[in-house]
Design a protein around this motif. Structure first.
Motif, mmCIF file in Angstrom:
data_model
loop_
_atom_site.group_PDB
_atom_site.id
_atom_site.type_symbol
_atom_site.label_atom_id
_atom_site.label_comp_id
_atom_site.label_asym_id
_atom_site.label_seq_id
_atom_site.Cartn_x
_atom_site.Cartn_y
_atom_site.Cartn_z
ATOM 1 N N ILE A 16 15.891 -49.267 34.205
ATOM 2 C CA ILE A 16 15.877 -50.664 33.728
ATOM 3 C C ILE A 16 16.381 -50.539 32.131
ATOM 4 O O ILE A 16 17.421 -51.282 31.721
ATOM 5 C CB ILE A 16 14.642 -51.515 33.686
ATOM 6 C CG1 ILE A 16 14.221 -51.703 35.226
ATOM 7 C CG2 ILE A 16 14.479 -52.603 33.178
ATOM 8 C CD1 ILE A 16 12.600 -52.016 35.509
ATOM 9 N N LEU A 17 15.928 -49.691 31.307
ATOM 10 C CA LEU A 17 16.618 -49.525 30.159
ATOM 11 C C LEU A 17 17.927 -49.092 30.001
ATOM 12 O O LEU A 17 18.663 -49.656 29.182
ATOM 13 C CB LEU A 17 15.568 -48.472 29.227
ATOM 14 C CG LEU A 17 14.083 -48.652 29.246
ATOM 15 C CD1 LEU A 17 13.361 -47.584 28.533
ATOM 16 C CD2 LEU A 17 13.967 -49.833 28.407
ATOM 17 N N ASN A 18 18.389 -48.088 30.812
ATOM 18 C CA ASN A 18 19.662 -47.715 30.985
ATOM 19 C C ASN A 18 20.684 -48.908 31.506
ATOM 20 O O ASN A 18 21.794 -49.122 30.869
ATOM 21 C CB ASN A 18 19.948 -46.584 31.928
ATOM 22 C CG ASN A 18 19.521 -45.428 31.385
ATOM 23 O OD1 ASN A 18 19.541 -45.365 30.062
ATOM 24 N ND2 ASN A 18 19.457 -44.311 32.380
ATOM 25 N N PRO A 77 22.396 -50.779 48.431
ATOM 26 C CA PRO A 77 23.607 -50.877 48.174
ATOM 27 C C PRO A 77 23.924 -49.699 47.049
ATOM 28 O O PRO A 77 24.814 -49.179 47.003
ATOM 29 C CB PRO A 77 23.860 -52.173 47.319
ATOM 30 C CG PRO A 77 22.730 -53.052 48.213
ATOM 31 C CD PRO A 77 21.647 -52.154 48.341
ATOM 32 N N SER A 78 22.858 -49.507 46.158
ATOM 33 C CA SER A 78 23.151 -48.457 45.279
ATOM 34 C C SER A 78 23.307 -47.037 45.928
ATOM 35 O O SER A 78 23.662 -45.924 45.122
ATOM 36 C CB SER A 78 22.082 -48.553 44.265
ATOM 37 O OG SER A 78 20.657 -48.340 44.723
ATOM 38 N N ALA A 105 27.436 -44.654 37.792
ATOM 39 C CA ALA A 105 27.501 -46.265 38.623
ATOM 40 C C ALA A 105 27.092 -47.380 37.967
ATOM 41 O O ALA A 105 27.860 -48.369 38.142
ATOM 42 C CB ALA A 105 25.972 -45.778 39.664
ATOM 43 N N ILE A 106 26.405 -47.279 36.590
ATOM 44 C CA ILE A 106 26.205 -48.637 35.764
ATOM 45 C C ILE A 106 27.636 -48.913 35.424
ATOM 46 O O ILE A 106 28.002 -50.206 35.515
ATOM 47 C CB ILE A 106 25.211 -48.566 34.799
ATOM 48 C CG1 ILE A 106 23.666 -47.918 35.291
ATOM 49 C CG2 ILE A 106 25.229 -49.564 33.870
ATOM 50 C CD1 ILE A 106 22.657 -47.586 34.220
ATOM 51 N N PHE A 140 23.791 -50.064 28.844
ATOM 52 C CA PHE A 140 24.999 -49.967 29.312
ATOM 53 C C PHE A 140 25.797 -51.313 29.551
ATOM 54 O O PHE A 140 26.960 -51.676 29.404
ATOM 55 C CB PHE A 140 25.451 -49.255 30.501
ATOM 56 C CG PHE A 140 25.284 -47.581 30.135
ATOM 57 C CD1 PHE A 140 26.472 -47.038 29.612
ATOM 58 C CD2 PHE A 140 24.212 -47.274 30.349
ATOM 59 C CE1 PHE A 140 26.554 -45.684 29.600
ATOM 60 C CE2 PHE A 140 23.874 -45.712 30.185
ATOM 61 C CZ PHE A 140 25.159 -45.164 29.757
ATOM 62 N N GLY A 141 24.936 -52.488 29.337
ATOM 63 C CA GLY A 141 25.435 -53.875 29.166
ATOM 64 C C GLY A 141 25.107 -54.919 30.122
ATOM 65 O O GLY A 141 25.555 -56.354 30.068
ATOM 66 N N PHE A 142 24.434 -54.624 30.998
ATOM 67 C CA PHE A 142 23.817 -55.485 32.002
ATOM 68 C C PHE A 142 22.609 -56.494 31.301
ATOM 69 O O PHE A 142 21.601 -56.027 30.803
ATOM 70 C CB PHE A 142 22.914 -54.823 33.238
ATOM 71 C CG PHE A 142 23.763 -54.739 34.386
ATOM 72 C CD1 PHE A 142 23.937 -55.581 35.420
ATOM 73 C CD2 PHE A 142 24.520 -53.546 34.359
ATOM 74 C CE1 PHE A 142 24.836 -55.406 36.490
ATOM 75 C CE2 PHE A 142 25.371 -53.162 35.516
ATOM 76 C CZ PHE A 142 25.431 -54.348 36.615
#
Length: 393
Positions: free
Chosen positions: A162-164, A82-83, A122-123, A168-170
């Motif tokens: 994962i760090l990003n 999907p990404s 994207a994030i 960004f809020g996940f």
């Protein structure tokens, strides 16, 4: 039990599902490249097919908007990758879902992500669409093993993705790890788990590699260029990883899934607990309105979808007996096993009384345990669960 009593119990079960929110699975069958072990329904480097496919997907979504919108509390965007879908096109799909289904504001909305596709834009876009859970296909943090798997990213990219996501809020991040990769040893397996734990995801799925026919990896194995990890080493790896995860605060709640308390996958739990779900897109499966059905797998046929008829290829009308079989097969995948009182309520019979011979055998051998409330496999029982299922199903 008489057929009319079976029918009454089956109808009563369907009634319990009627007002429950459904799960929604959406399939995106596109990838930038095909991993060596993958036999999923997906196409590599087929960007020209994307827009026609997504237009057909939107037409399928609209079909489900009839007199009353179907309530949904989980959405799982899977694939494929999907990404890999451009964010503006993914936003169109998410808008179409929200326009045509009654999506709860508290819904768990998951997107599968490959690390190499993840950008800051994207994030932020995913968050703005309401996507709140990321499932990252890391598979390994070892660059040599990533090459064995045919993955397109390296360890550094996996870590930074994962760090990003977190930056960004996940808040709800899941990591996929593959175990028993050809050429992998136990120390390397545990290093992958240690690295995953350092990144502190809320959820981790740990799968032993399964060699699927007609994959690039199966061809390498068949000509002797790769050798599979033997079953004993595979189990040793898995048990060591499970123990390390448990000590680090991850509860095993299903055969291959571990989570921090409260972060179990709500969507996947619907499958294991026989809650209803609807699959959208190529080859996706559904359990809805007393039917199990699956969509067509030919992308050209799917893209001809008119918007009036569901693209169903196979359909099975469920009944008492098929429901009971699925309930046992799915329920015993869970570490908590089967709730014995709930089983009697749904099926009108006692689970232990029905299968006493085989249950007693598994308990004696240390593969199963039973309390007043539930019955479940032990870790060794999960390894040989098929032996139990063959006997009773």
């Amino acid at each position: 039990m008489k057929n009319n009593e079976k029918r009454r119990l089956f109808d009563a079960f369907l009634l319990t599902q009627k007002n429950k929110p459904k799960g929604l699975y959406v399939h995106f069958p596109f990838c930038s490249s095909k991993c060596y072990y993958c036999d999923f329904l997906s196409y590599q480097n087929q960007e020209k097919r994307m827009k026609p496919y997504l237009e057909a997907l939107k037409r399928e979504i609209v079909i489900y908007n009839t007199d009353e919108k179907i309530p949904v509390d989980t959405i799982y965007l899977g694939g494929g990758t999907p990404s890999y879908i451009p964010v503006e096109l993914m936003a169109e799909i998410m808008k179409s879902i929200k326009d045509n289904f009654e999506v709860s504001s508290e819904s768990e909305i998951t997107i599968e992500i490959n690390p190499e596709h993840l950008t800051d834009e994207a994030i932020n876009s995913y968050l703005s669409m309401g996507i709140n859970r990321a499932s990252v296909g890391v598979q390994s943090f070892n660059d040599r093993l990533l090459k064995v798997l045919g993955r397109s990213h390296d360890s550094e990219t996996a870590v930074s993705s994962i760090l990003n996501l977190r930056k960004f809020g996940f808040k709800n991040i899941s990591i996929d790890i593959i175990n028993a990769i050809p050429t992998q040893n136990i120390e390397e397996s545990l290093e992958d788990i240690k690295k995953a734990i350092e990144l502190s995801p809320k959820h981790l799925s740990l799968y032993s590699l399964i060699l699927e026919p007609n994959t690039h990896m199966s061809r390498l194995v068949n000509i002797g260029q790769l050798e599979l990890v033997d079953e004993e080493t595979d189990r040793e790896m898995f048990y060591a990883a499970s123990e390390l995860l448990s000590k680090s605060g991850y509860d095993k709640y299903e055969i291959s899934n571990f989570a921090r308390p409260g972060f179990e996958s709500i969507h996947n739990t619907k499958y294991w607990k026989l809650d209803e779900y609807i699959g959208l897109g190529l080859g996706s499966s559904s359990f809805y309105n007393s039917y199990r059905y699956s969509n067509i797998v030919n992308i050209n046929e799917y893209q001809k979808l008119s918007g009036t008829d569901k693209p169903i290829e196979e359909r099975e009308l469920m009944d008492y007996d098929s429901l009971k079989t699925d309930y046992i097969l799915m329920g015993l995948r869970l570490v908590e096993g089967i709730n014995l009182k709930e089983y009697i309520k749904i099926f009108g019979v006692d689970f232990y009384s029905e299968y006493k011979k085989y249950i007693d055998l598994f308990i004696r051998e240390g593969h199963m345990f039973m309390t007043d409330e539930r019955i479940a496999f032990t870790p060794s029982g999960m390894d040989i669960s098929n032996r139990f299922f063959v006997e009773i199903v």
